[in-house]
Design a protein around this motif. Structure first.
Motif, PDB file in Angstrom:
ATOM      1  N   GLY A  28       0.673  -1.262   0.058  1.00 10.18           N
ATOM      2  CA  GLY A  28       0.118   0.010   0.135  1.00 10.18           C
ATOM      3  C   GLY A  28       0.747   1.230   0.203  1.00 10.18           C
ATOM      4  O   GLY A  28       2.097   1.196   0.176  1.00 10.18           O
TER       5      GLY A  28
ATOM      6  N   TYR B 122       3.651   3.323  -4.626  1.00 11.88           N
ATOM      7  CA  TYR B 122       3.998   2.183  -5.298  1.00 11.88           C
ATOM      8  C   TYR B 122       5.585   1.937  -5.350  1.00 11.88           C
ATOM      9  O   TYR B 122       6.097   2.858  -5.930  1.00 11.88           O
ATOM     10  CB  TYR B 122       3.363   2.125  -6.625  1.00 11.88           C
ATOM     11  CG  TYR B 122       3.953   0.872  -7.452  1.00 11.88           C
ATOM     12  CD1 TYR B 122       3.362  -0.492  -7.060  1.00 11.88           C
ATOM     13  CD2 TYR B 122       4.576   0.648  -8.805  1.00 11.88           C
ATOM     14  CE1 TYR B 122       3.721  -1.517  -7.776  1.00 11.88           C
ATOM     15  CE2 TYR B 122       4.920  -0.312  -9.289  1.00 11.88           C
ATOM     16  CZ  TYR B 122       4.609  -1.619  -8.940  1.00 11.88           C
ATOM     17  OH  TYR B 122       5.102  -2.766  -9.289  1.00 11.88           O
TER      18      TYR B 122
ATOM     19  N   ARG C  10      -5.891  -4.488   2.299  1.00 11.61           N
ATOM     20  CA  ARG C  10      -4.686  -3.292   2.562  1.00 11.61           C
ATOM     21  C   ARG C  10      -4.937  -2.494   1.316  1.00 11.61           C
ATOM     22  O   ARG C  10      -4.694  -1.416   1.561  1.00 11.61           O
ATOM     23  CB  ARG C  10      -3.644  -3.739   3.245  1.00 11.61           C
ATOM     24  CG  ARG C  10      -2.775  -2.737   3.471  1.00 11.61           C
ATOM     25  CD  ARG C  10      -1.462  -3.252   4.107  1.00 11.61           C
ATOM     26  NE  ARG C  10      -0.637  -1.919   4.642  1.00 11.61           N
ATOM     27  CZ  ARG C  10      -0.470  -1.162   5.612  1.00 11.61           C
ATOM     28  NH1 ARG C  10      -1.412  -1.760   6.508  1.00 11.61           N
ATOM     29  NH2 ARG C  10       0.303  -0.447   5.923  1.00 11.61           N
ATOM     30  N   ILE C  11      -4.592  -2.951  -0.042  1.00 12.08           N
ATOM     31  CA  ILE C  11      -4.285  -2.167  -1.002  1.00 12.08           C
ATOM     32  C   ILE C  11      -5.309  -1.132  -1.533  1.00 12.08           C
ATOM     33  O   ILE C  11      -5.347  -0.084  -1.387  1.00 12.08           O
ATOM     34  CB  ILE C  11      -3.844  -3.083  -1.996  1.00 12.08           C
ATOM     35  CG1 ILE C  11      -2.385  -3.532  -1.949  1.00 12.08           C
ATOM     36  CG2 ILE C  11      -3.779  -2.257  -3.476  1.00 12.08           C
ATOM     37  CD1 ILE C  11      -2.139  -4.623  -2.987  1.00 12.08           C
TER      38      ILE C  11
ATOM     39  N   ILE D 135      -6.229   1.494   1.432  1.00 11.27           N
ATOM     40  CA  ILE D 135      -5.033   2.946   1.453  1.00 11.27           C
ATOM     41  C   ILE D 135      -5.325   3.525   0.330  1.00 11.27           C
ATOM     42  O   ILE D 135      -5.340   4.669   0.225  1.00 11.27           O
ATOM     43  CB  ILE D 135      -3.782   2.162   1.466  1.00 11.27           C
ATOM     44  CG1 ILE D 135      -3.486   1.630   2.860  1.00 11.27           C
ATOM     45  CG2 ILE D 135      -2.574   3.304   1.240  1.00 11.27           C
ATOM     46  CD1 ILE D 135      -1.971   1.114   3.033  1.00 11.27           C
TER      47      ILE D 135
ATOM     48  N   VAL E  27      -3.425   1.948  -6.605  1.00 10.93           N
ATOM     49  CA  VAL E  27      -4.044   0.778  -6.444  1.00 10.93           C
ATOM     50  C   VAL E  27      -3.741  -0.279  -7.724  1.00 10.93           C
ATOM     51  O   VAL E  27      -3.684  -1.517  -7.318  1.00 10.93           O
ATOM     52  CB  VAL E  27      -5.602   0.755  -6.155  1.00 10.93           C
ATOM     53  CG1 VAL E  27      -6.121  -0.465  -6.206  1.00 10.93           C
ATOM     54  CG2 VAL E  27      -5.791   1.618  -4.776  1.00 10.93           C
TER      55      VAL E  27
ATOM     56  N   TRP F 165      -0.263  -1.594  -7.420  1.00 13.31           N
ATOM     57  CA  TRP F 165      -0.075  -2.744  -6.626  1.00 13.31           C
ATOM     58  C   TRP F 165      -1.109  -4.121  -7.059  1.00 13.31           C
ATOM     59  O   TRP F 165      -0.380  -5.286  -6.957  1.00 13.31           O
ATOM     60  CB  TRP F 165      -0.614  -2.315  -5.023  1.00 13.31           C
ATOM     61  CG  TRP F 165       0.378  -1.339  -4.556  1.00 13.31           C
ATOM     62  CD1 TRP F 165       0.050   0.043  -4.491  1.00 13.31           C
ATOM     63  CD2 TRP F 165       1.490  -1.665  -3.739  1.00 13.31           C
ATOM     64  NE1 TRP F 165       1.179   0.464  -3.820  1.00 13.31           N
ATOM     65  CE2 TRP F 165       1.981  -0.457  -3.469  1.00 13.31           C
ATOM     66  CE3 TRP F 165       2.085  -2.933  -3.479  1.00 13.31           C
ATOM     67  CZ2 TRP F 165       3.142  -0.372  -2.436  1.00 13.31           C
ATOM     68  CZ3 TRP F 165       3.255  -2.694  -2.866  1.00 13.31           C
ATOM     69  CH2 TRP F 165       3.800  -1.784  -2.349  1.00 13.31           C
TER      70      TRP F 165
END
Length: 858
Positions: free
Chosen positions: A666, A669, A700-701, A704, A708, A711
């Motif tokens: 998160g 990146y 979690r990704i 946050i 996105v 990730w």
């Protein structure tokens, strides 16, 4: 004094000397012994022989203290009641090389009480690595108590199989990755079949033989879990041991000829019909000519397989005459490429003795001679030749003597030279007249003149630059002249220099090489120093300090941790890295080692971090592995990618560390951190711990909400297959606007499960955007279900449209080869080739379809 008997064979010479020793009075014996003991090495060893025959224990004990005579004296101690105190003294004072010989003597003489008493002292003074070398001499109860503390490398574990099989199995069971112990399990299963079977059932990937599979059968619910990891021949042995009804269920479209052949003859024919690669499953009399024709195939791999099938089919017939005639047909293969020669050798050598005896000896000898004459024989071919030669007639001393007397050049053959050098020492000179026969460890049985001549020939070969390197290296192993060896190390290529170092016994010369010749030379020299002086010398260079740090982990003197910590705090970067790696072996034994290893894991230098993160020293105990794993978990807080990646190899020892791994995801990146996180979680994927970590990572990704898509794009590398994971990944990808990623996950899962529900959802996600379809997915042969695939194809046809038609082409292209284009797949492909859409017709048209299966004749 010994000159008259020097020309006798070794056994006769020793017998004559023993008889002479026993005829002497005590005064005469003392006089003869004193005269011999004052001579050169050869005569001093004769004096020891006299003492052994006369059972002169004090003289044998005195010889144990003499480095020149020690090895022969240890052999004598096997037959004489040498007091334990003499052996204890050696353990306390002798260099490492001789201490290991004492441990071997204690084991062979079965002095378990002495070994049990010595073990704690050796552990305290020499460390657990050397203590593990004494374990095989100890009682089973002591082994079970100490093995978890000392650990054991593979060689020690093999020795312990006989004395403490349960302790060895317990040690393997605690291994992080037990795959390196497959061969050890083969030995263990003979002594503990039930326990080994249960272990293999829990780790089916270790099942590499029929013996292990049969032991594991009572503990598995589905034998297919074991058969997956066996080669066809081993699978066939397992099937043959099962009831016929169960066998029928396991033999299918992807079975080999060996497996199909376990069925009754009439039940084999439907499997073979249309599948030429299964011809060998039928009776040899019916298909021998067809099989023999395939051996002329232009493809090398196919020829090798064809010869194997031809011989295996003949072997299954059980007919001695048929098998002999089949072997006689292989003369063409003897002159083929080494792959083909190896296949023929291995198959014939594995035949039952009853069948092999039916083949004329002259034919077998001609096969060996022809194949041996090829210059391109691979290592595997040479190994097969040795096994084959041993099966058709092992060399004996009598045969070796006949060959040498007929032609001395035959003595240069390794199997002949082995007997001449060991027992018929009277013919050593005859062989040496013909050339240098190669290395042997039996020179101690020769007279001094023979040894000198043998070494002179070896020196001439080793120092000749025109001689092949393998021959020069073999010659270097028997040289004892220190000046010649030193010149070889200083001037010869590295491979030869490393071989020559093993014979050097001058400490100052070895230290010079350690200090000035970094790399393989320094490593080899330091190994010799370990045996000579326990690896203790004053290092004067970075290379020397590195070697000393490595050796401290092995020799483990009382001040080892102090010395390693000094190197860690004050050494060069490369020395610090080696010192930290060596300190790993002291985890749990000295609290200072844990602090230093933790500092190394957090160091800014990647070289230092890698020294304690990568690899797994074979000498670490399970407790030390657990402690190192916990230190890695603590180091994850700093978020260094290599630390996170290393955790992926250790996660089973500390599964709670995935919480720390997920915490690093998160935010802004970082491609390196993201790759490390996905690598670590992928190592545990499709386990409860791994799936939970993967779900936490997705949550979690998304929570946050920074970068996105980048990730989540990396999360596609995690090949999670559970329904819960697939559903969550698809939902997350669709939630953040990544339909292509969702289609990729859906397609992989749909093609793997052949579940109509997932195909419907895939079509819905792709919609009218066929470019969202991913590339073809890998599918293992065990995952195919023809009935489910037909149902999916019908569903796609019913939905209609371009996307469904394109998916139908892909499905047919996968199903066709898997079913040998049986119905209905060929007809469905024809329908798609006549599709109304030109693009679909084009896609279907390029699907490759072989000619229809040929029916078997006869």
């Amino acid at each position: 004094m010994s000159a008259p008997v020097d020309r006798l064979p070794f056994a006769a010479r020793m017998r004559a000397l023993a008889e002479h020793a026993l005829l002497l009075s005590e005064a005469e014996y003392r006089s003869v012994h004193s005269e011999l003991d004052s001579g050169d090495s050869y005569h001093r060893h004769l004096a020891l022989h006299y003492a052994t025959v006369r059972r002169d224990i004090p003289e044998v004990v005195r010889a144990l203290r003499d480095p020149m005579l020690r090895r022969r004296a240890l052999s004598a101690a096997m037959r004489l009641p040498v007091p334990d105190e003499a052996l204890v003294e050696l353990v306390e004072t002798a260099p490492r090389r001789d201490r290991l010989l004492v441990y071997g003597l204690v084991k062979r003489s079965r002095r378990r009480g002495l070994a049990d008493a010595l073990l704690p002292k050796v552990f305290e003074r020499r460390g657990r690595v050397e203590a593990s070398r004494l374990l095989s001499a100890c009682s089973p109860a002591v082994v079970e108590e100490w093995l978890p503390r000392t650990g054991a490398d593979l060689s020690v574990q093999r020795q312990l199989v006989r004395t403490a099989p349960k302790a060895v199995l317990a040690l393997i069971s605690d291994e992080l990755n037990p795959r390196g112990h497959v061969l050890l399990l083969e030995t263990l299963v003979e002594r503990e079949p039930e326990a080994v079977g249960e272990f293999v059932a829990r780790h089916p990937q270790l099942c590499r033989s029929a013996r292990l599979a049969l032991a594991a059968l009572p503990s598995v619910s589905d034998v297919k879990d074991l058969l997956t990891y066996l080669d066809p021949a081993e699978r066939a042995r397992v099937l043959a041991a099962l009831p016929l009804e169960r066998r029928r269920d396991l033999v299918g479209a992807h079975s080999s000829a060996d497996e199909v052949a376990t069925l009754p003859v009439e039940e084999r024919r439907p499997h073979v019909d249309g599948h030429r690669h299964l011809l060998a499953a039928l009776p040899f009399e019916e298909v021998s000519e067809q099989l023999l024709r395939v051996t002329a195939n232009r493809t090398l791999h196919r020829r090798a397989l064809a010869w194997r099938d031809f011989l295996a089919c003949a072997e299954r017939s059980g007919d001695r005459a048929l098998f002999a005639s089949a072997v006689a047909c292989t003369d063409r293969a003897w002159r083929d490429r080494h792959h083909v020669r190896t296949a023929v050798l291995e198959q014939v050598a594995s035949a039952p003795r009853r069948l092999l005896d039916a083949v004329p000896t002259a034919l077998l000898q001609r096969m060996v001679a022809t194949i041996s004459s090829h210059l391109d024989n691979s290592r595997r071919t040479r190994r097969a030749l040795r096994r084959f030669s041993n099966r058709i007639g092992a060399m004996t001393a009598e045969r070796a003597v006949q060959l040498v007397r007929r032609d001395p050049r035959d003595g240069l053959r390794p199997e002949v030279w082995e007997h001449i050098a060991a027992s018929r020492t009277d013919l050593v000179d005859v062989v040496l007249d013909a050339g240098w026969p190669g290395p042997t460890r039996r020179t101690g049985r020769w007279n001094p003149r023979q040894r000198a001549r043998y070494e002179q020939q070896a020196v001439r070969l080793a120092t000749d630059d025109t001689v092949e390197m393998t021959v020069r290296a073999a010659a270097a192993t028997v040289i004892r002249d220190q000046k010649v060896l030193a010149n070889l190390v200083d001037s010869a290529p590295q491979s030869l220099a490393v071989t020559a170092i093993r014979g050097v016994s001058t400490q100052s010369v070895l230290v010079r090489w350690v200090e000035t010749r970094p790399g393989a030379i320094a490593g080899a020299a330091s190994r010799v120093l370990v045996d000579l002086v326990d690896g203790r010398w004053a290092a004067a260079s970075v290379g020397g300090a590195k070697e000393q740090a490595r050796l401290l982990a092995e020799t483990r003197p009382p001040d080892a941790v102090d010395a390693l910590l000094d190197m860690w705090r004050n050494g060069h970067r490369d020395v610090k890295a080696v010192a930290a790696a060596s300190l790993l072996t002291f985890l749990g034994e000295d609290p200072r080692a844990s602090l230093a290893v933790a500092e190394a894991m957090a160091d800014v230098e990647p070289t230092i971090r890698q020294a304690v993160l990568q690899g797994r020293p074979a000498t670490l105990t399970r407790d030390q592995l657990l402690l190192r794993a916990r230190l890695v978990v603590e180091a994850i807080r700093r978020g260094r990618p290599d630390v996170i990646r290393a955790y992926g190899t250790l996660w089973r020892l500390a599964p709670e560390g995935f919480d720390r791994v997920v915490e690093r995801a998160g935010g802004r990146y970082d491609p390196d951190v993201s790759a490390a996180i996905t690598t670590a979680i992928s190592a545990a994927v499709n386990t409860e711990v791994g799936d939970r970590a993967a779900l936490s990572l997705l949550d979690r990704i998304v929570a946050i909400g920074v970068d996105v898509r980048q990730w989540l794009g990396d999360c596609r590398r995690i090949d999670a297959r559970s329904e819960r994971m697939i559903r969550r990944r698809v939902n997350v990808f669709l939630q953040v606007g990544m339909p292509r990623a969702a289609a990729d996950v859906l397609f992989c899962h749909a093609i793997r499960t052949l579940d109509v529900t997932w195909w419907r959802e895939l079509v819905a996600v792709v919609g009218d955007r066929p470019d969202r379809l991913p590339e073809l997915s890998f599918l293992s042969s065990t995952e195919w279900d023809d009935h489910a695939a037909v149902a999916v194809l019908d569903e796609l046809t019913a939905i209609g449209g371009y996307v469904c038609a394109k998916l139908a082409v892909r499905l047919v292209a996968i199903a066709g080869p898997r079913t040998q284009w049986a119905l209905p797949w060929r007809d469905r492909l024809d329908e798609l080739r006549a599709h109304e859409d030109i693009d679909i017709r084009e896609l279907a048209g390029v699907v490759r379809v072989p000619e229809r299966g040929l029916k078997i004749l006869g």
